[in-house]
Scaffold this active site. Structure first.
Site, PDB file in Angstrom:
ATOM      1  CB  SER A   1      -0.849  -0.008   1.273  1.00 61.18           C
ATOM      2  OG  SER A   1      -1.384   1.271   1.533  1.00 61.18           O
TER       3      SER A   1
ATOM      4  CE1 TYR B   1      -4.624  -2.085   4.832  1.00 64.57           C
ATOM      5  CE2 TYR B   1      -3.454  -0.024   4.461  1.00 64.57           C
ATOM      6  CZ  TYR B   1      -4.093  -1.147   3.967  1.00 64.57           C
ATOM      7  OH  TYR B   1      -4.188  -1.341   2.612  1.00 64.57           O
TER       8      TYR B   1
HETATM    9  C1  BGC Z   1      -6.184   1.490   1.862  1.00 72.12           C
HETATM   10  C2  BGC Z   1      -7.352   2.347   1.393  1.00 72.12           C
HETATM   11  C3  BGC Z   1      -6.903   3.774   1.196  1.00 72.12           C
HETATM   12  C4  BGC Z   1      -5.632   3.856   0.371  1.00 72.12           C
HETATM   13  C5  BGC Z   1      -5.089   5.278   0.293  1.00 72.12           C
HETATM   14  C6  BGC Z   1      -5.044   1.659   0.904  1.00 72.12           C
HETATM   15  O1  BGC Z   1      -3.990   0.829   1.244  1.00 72.12           O
HETATM   16  O2  BGC Z   1      -6.599   0.139   1.966  1.00 72.12           O
HETATM   17  O3  BGC Z   1      -8.400   2.283   2.328  1.00 72.12           O
HETATM   18  O4  BGC Z   1      -7.927   4.513   0.550  1.00 72.12           O
HETATM   19  O5  BGC Z   1      -4.644   3.016   0.916  1.00 72.12           O
HETATM   20  O6  BGC Z   1      -5.049   5.907   1.530  1.00 72.12           O
END
Ligand code: BGC
Length: 272
Positions: A157, A170
Site C-alpha cells: 500500500s 494497517y
Molecule cells: C487502503 C485504502 C486507502 C488507500 C489510500 C489503501 O492501502 O486500503 O483504504 O484509501 O490506501 O489511503
C-alpha cells in the site's frame, strides 16, 4: 486463438483474497495472460466462483479453481499450496494480496484489532511467500516457461511509506511488508526468485467505500491524488500480470507504487 500478450502461458498463479476488489482484478488479468489461477477466498464463496466462471468462459484464459482459506492460518495456507500443486502441478506466481483494515484511534485500539490486522496482512503474506519459495525450490527451473524460478508479489500500500493516523495497525503491517519483501529478495535472488511489492493508492474497492462512496468523500480523496482520478482494480491487475511476466525479469526487491502520484505529497503543491 492466442492473444499476442499471453505472457503467462502454462504458468500457475495463486491469488489470495481474489473474490473481490484488487484480488479479483489481478486474478482475471493473470488468467488473460494464459495463467491457470487459484482463486483463494476467505468468506466470499459465491463471488470467488463467479471469478472462476468468468475465467473459464473465456477461451483465451487459463483454467481456474477456487480454494477457501484464512491466510493467517499456517495449516490452511499449506493446504492451499498442496491443492494447487496436486491440481495444476506447481506454482509459478504467488500474489499475496489478502488484506484487511480495522481502524481505531491508537489509544482506543483493542489488542485484537492490532493482532488481527498483523496476522492477515503480514503473517499471511509471510506464510504464502514461504510456501511459494518451498515449491519453487522443489520444482526447479523450467526455462521454457519462465526465466525466473518463481515470482512473489506482495500487495502492499502507499501506507508502507505514508504514515496513517487512525490506521496504525494497517500502516505498520504494510511498512513491515517492505522489509519482508526486500529480505526475501536478498535471500533468494541468486536462486532466480523474484520478490516485489505493488503499493496501490486509493483504489475503488469495498475496503475504502466509506471514503469514495459519497461526493464529499470523493472530493476529499481527490485532493490527495495529483492525477485527479481514483484508481480502479484493473489499474493494479495490469501491473501485477506484467510484474509476473518475463518482461519485468530484472525487477527484483522493489515496490512499484500505483497511486496516481499520491506518494508525491500533493499538499505541498500549493504550500510549504
Ligand atoms: C487502503 C485504502 C486507502 C488507500 C489510500 C489503501 O492501502 O486500503 O483504504 O484509501 O490506501 O489511503
Amino acid at each position: 486463438m492466442q492473444k499476442p500478450n499471453q505472457r503467462l502461458l502454462d504458468q500457475t498463479c495463486i491469488v489470495t483474497g481474489a473474490s473481490s476488489g484488487i484480488g479479483r482484478a489481478v486474478a482475471k488479468s493473470m488468467a488473460l495472460e494464459g495463467a491457470n489461477v487459484v482463486i483463494n477466498y476467505h468468506s466470499g464463496k459465491k463471488e470467488a466462483e463467479e471469478v472462476a466462471d468468468w475465467i473459464q468462459k473465456d477461451p483465451i484464459c487459463g483454467d481456474a479453481i477456487v480454494f477457501q482459506c484464512d491466510v493467517s492460518k499456517e495449516k490452511e495456507v499449506e493446504a492451499l499450496f498442496k491443492k494447487t500443486v496436486s491440481h495444476f502441478g506447481t506454482v509459478d506466481v504467488c500474489v499475496a494480496n489478502a488484506g484487511i483494515q480495522i481502524d481505531h484511534p491508537l489509544h482506543e485500539m483493542p489488542l485484537e484489532a492490532w493482532q488481527k490486522v498483523i496476522d492477515v496482512n503480514l503473517t499471511g503474506q509471510f506464510l504464502c511467500a514461504r510456501e511459494a519459495i518451498k515449491e519453487f525450490l522443489r520444482r526447479g527451473m523450467r526455462r521454457e516457461i519462465s526465466k525466473s524460478l518463481g515470482k512473489i508479489i506482495h500487495m502492499s500500500s502507499v501506507h508502507e511509506e505514508i504514515p496513517w493516523a487512525g490506521h496504525a495497525n494497517y500502516a505498520a503491517s504494510k511498512g513491515a511488508l517492505l522489509m519482508l519483501m526486500e529480505s526475501i529478495c536478498q535471500e533468494y535472488a541468486a536462486k532466480k526468485i523474484r520478490c516485489n511489492s505493488i503499493a496501490p493508492g486509493a483504489i475503488k474497492t469495498d475496503i475504502n467505500k466509506k471514503t469514495w462512496g459519497t461526493a464529499k468523500g470523493e472530493e476529499e480523496l481527490l485532493k490527495l491524488i495529483p492525477y485527479k482520478r481514483i484508481g480502479i482494480p484493473e489499474d493494479i491487475g495490469s501491473v501485477a500480470s506484467w510484474l509476473a511476466s518475463d518482461e519485468s525479469e530484472y525487477i527484483n526487491g522493489t515496490t512499484i507504487f500505483v497511486d496516481g502520484g499520491m506518494t508525491c505529497y500533493p499538499g505541498f503543491a500549493t504550500n510549504g
